[in-house]
Design a protein around this motif. Structure first.
Motif, PDB file in Angstrom:
ATOM      1  N   PRO A 277      -5.047  -3.688  -7.505  1.00 25.44           N
ATOM      2  CA  PRO A 277      -4.179  -4.251  -6.474  1.00 25.44           C
ATOM      3  C   PRO A 277      -4.820  -4.066  -5.091  1.00 25.44           C
ATOM      4  O   PRO A 277      -5.463  -3.050  -4.837  1.00 25.44           O
ATOM      5  N   ILE A 278      -4.630  -5.065  -4.239  1.00 22.89           N
ATOM      6  CA  ILE A 278      -5.238  -5.041  -2.906  1.00 22.89           C
ATOM      7  C   ILE A 278      -4.167  -5.226  -1.847  1.00 22.89           C
ATOM      8  O   ILE A 278      -3.333  -6.134  -1.934  1.00 22.89           O
ATOM      9  N   ILE A 279      -4.232  -4.352  -0.834  1.00 25.83           N
ATOM     10  CA  ILE A 279      -3.384  -4.462   0.347  1.00 25.83           C
ATOM     11  C   ILE A 279      -4.304  -4.785   1.516  1.00 25.83           C
ATOM     12  O   ILE A 279      -5.326  -4.123   1.701  1.00 25.83           O
ATOM     13  N   LEU A 280      -3.948  -5.788   2.306  1.00 27.49           N
ATOM     14  CA  LEU A 280      -4.694  -6.108   3.519  1.00 27.49           C
ATOM     15  C   LEU A 280      -3.877  -5.692   4.725  1.00 27.49           C
ATOM     16  O   LEU A 280      -2.668  -5.926   4.777  1.00 27.49           O
TER      17      LEU A 280
ATOM     18  N   SER B 206       5.001   1.062  -4.595  1.00 23.88           N
ATOM     19  CA  SER B 206       5.401  -0.076  -5.420  1.00 23.88           C
ATOM     20  C   SER B 206       4.231  -0.601  -6.255  1.00 23.88           C
ATOM     21  O   SER B 206       4.377  -0.883  -7.448  1.00 23.88           O
ATOM     22  N   LEU B 207       3.065  -0.724  -5.637  1.00 22.21           N
ATOM     23  CA  LEU B 207       1.892  -1.209  -6.370  1.00 22.21           C
ATOM     24  C   LEU B 207       1.405  -0.188  -7.396  1.00 22.21           C
ATOM     25  O   LEU B 207       0.995  -0.554  -8.495  1.00 22.21           O
ATOM     26  N   LEU B 208       1.464   1.090  -7.042  1.00 25.84           N
ATOM     27  CA  LEU B 208       1.028   2.115  -7.990  1.00 25.84           C
ATOM     28  C   LEU B 208       1.952   2.197  -9.204  1.00 25.84           C
ATOM     29  O   LEU B 208       1.504   2.485 -10.308  1.00 25.84           O
TER      30      LEU B 208
ATOM     31  N   ALA C  46      -4.484 -11.285  -1.585  1.00 27.14           N
ATOM     32  CA  ALA C  46      -4.010  -9.899  -1.476  1.00 27.14           C
ATOM     33  C   ALA C  46      -2.655  -9.776  -2.153  1.00 27.14           C
ATOM     34  O   ALA C  46      -1.849 -10.704  -2.134  1.00 27.14           O
ATOM     35  N   ASP C  47      -2.414  -8.621  -2.740  1.00 24.04           N
ATOM     36  CA  ASP C  47      -1.130  -8.374  -3.398  1.00 24.04           C
ATOM     37  C   ASP C  47      -0.033  -8.091  -2.377  1.00 24.04           C
ATOM     38  O   ASP C  47       1.122  -8.458  -2.585  1.00 24.04           O
ATOM     39  N   GLU C  48      -0.410  -7.416  -1.296  1.00 25.42           N
ATOM     40  CA  GLU C  48       0.542  -7.082  -0.233  1.00 25.42           C
ATOM     41  C   GLU C  48      -0.163  -7.133   1.110  1.00 25.42           C
ATOM     42  O   GLU C  48      -1.391  -7.042   1.184  1.00 25.42           O
ATOM     43  N   ILE C  49       0.628  -7.240   2.159  1.00 27.02           N
ATOM     44  CA  ILE C  49       0.102  -7.322   3.518  1.00 27.02           C
ATOM     45  C   ILE C  49       0.875  -6.344   4.386  1.00 27.02           C
ATOM     46  O   ILE C  49       2.109  -6.295   4.322  1.00 27.02           O
TER      47      ILE C  49
END
Length: 139
Positions: free
Chosen positions: A84-87, A122-124, A103-106
């Protein structure tokens, strides 16, 4: 059981520190403690992904000379396993670029600690259960 590893990329140490401080070492009680892997170069980020060390990646969209938006896009085009990637971006108007980069989240600077921690947690939570190599090999 090992802690989840969160890669934090920016060419600036102060930006990496702000990101890590906003998230904290324990973003949520049910997620437990996390370990940060700081990366100041694209090569370090790509190596962490190729070696499957990264459970989650946070990329600074404003990093120089290569921004997190371009790195996210590259990861999605080249990596075999994509964490998962957060920008993080400076302007809310840049959300469309983060979406283009898949990106999965921003997160928008300045980072809100509650939102940052909740986003990471949440992503973890979506990750498959982690086991240590010794636990995986035992009967």
């Amino acid at each position: 059981m090992s802690n989840p590893v969160v890669v934090v990329y920016s060419h600036r140490q102060d930006v990496r520190e702000r990101i890590m401080n906003a998230i904290g070492r324990r973003p949520a009680p049910d997620v437990g403690r996390i370990d940060f892997l700081e990366c100041a170069s694209v090569a370090d980020v790509l190596m962490a992904i190729d070696d499957q060390v990264a459970d989650l990646v946070i990329l600074d969209g404003e990093a120089q000379p290569t921004g997190g938006i371009g790195i996210s896009r590259q990861i999605h085009q080249e990596a075999k396993i994509i964490p998962p990637i957060i920008l993080t971006v400076r302007r809310a108007a840049d959300r469309w670029l983060a979406t283009w980069a898949r990106a999965d989240e921003i997160l928008v600077h300045p980072l809100d600690p509650v939102t940052a921690a909740e986003t990471v947690a949440s992503l973890l939570r979506r990750l498959p259960a982690r086991t240590t190599p010794a636990a995986a090999g035992s009967v």
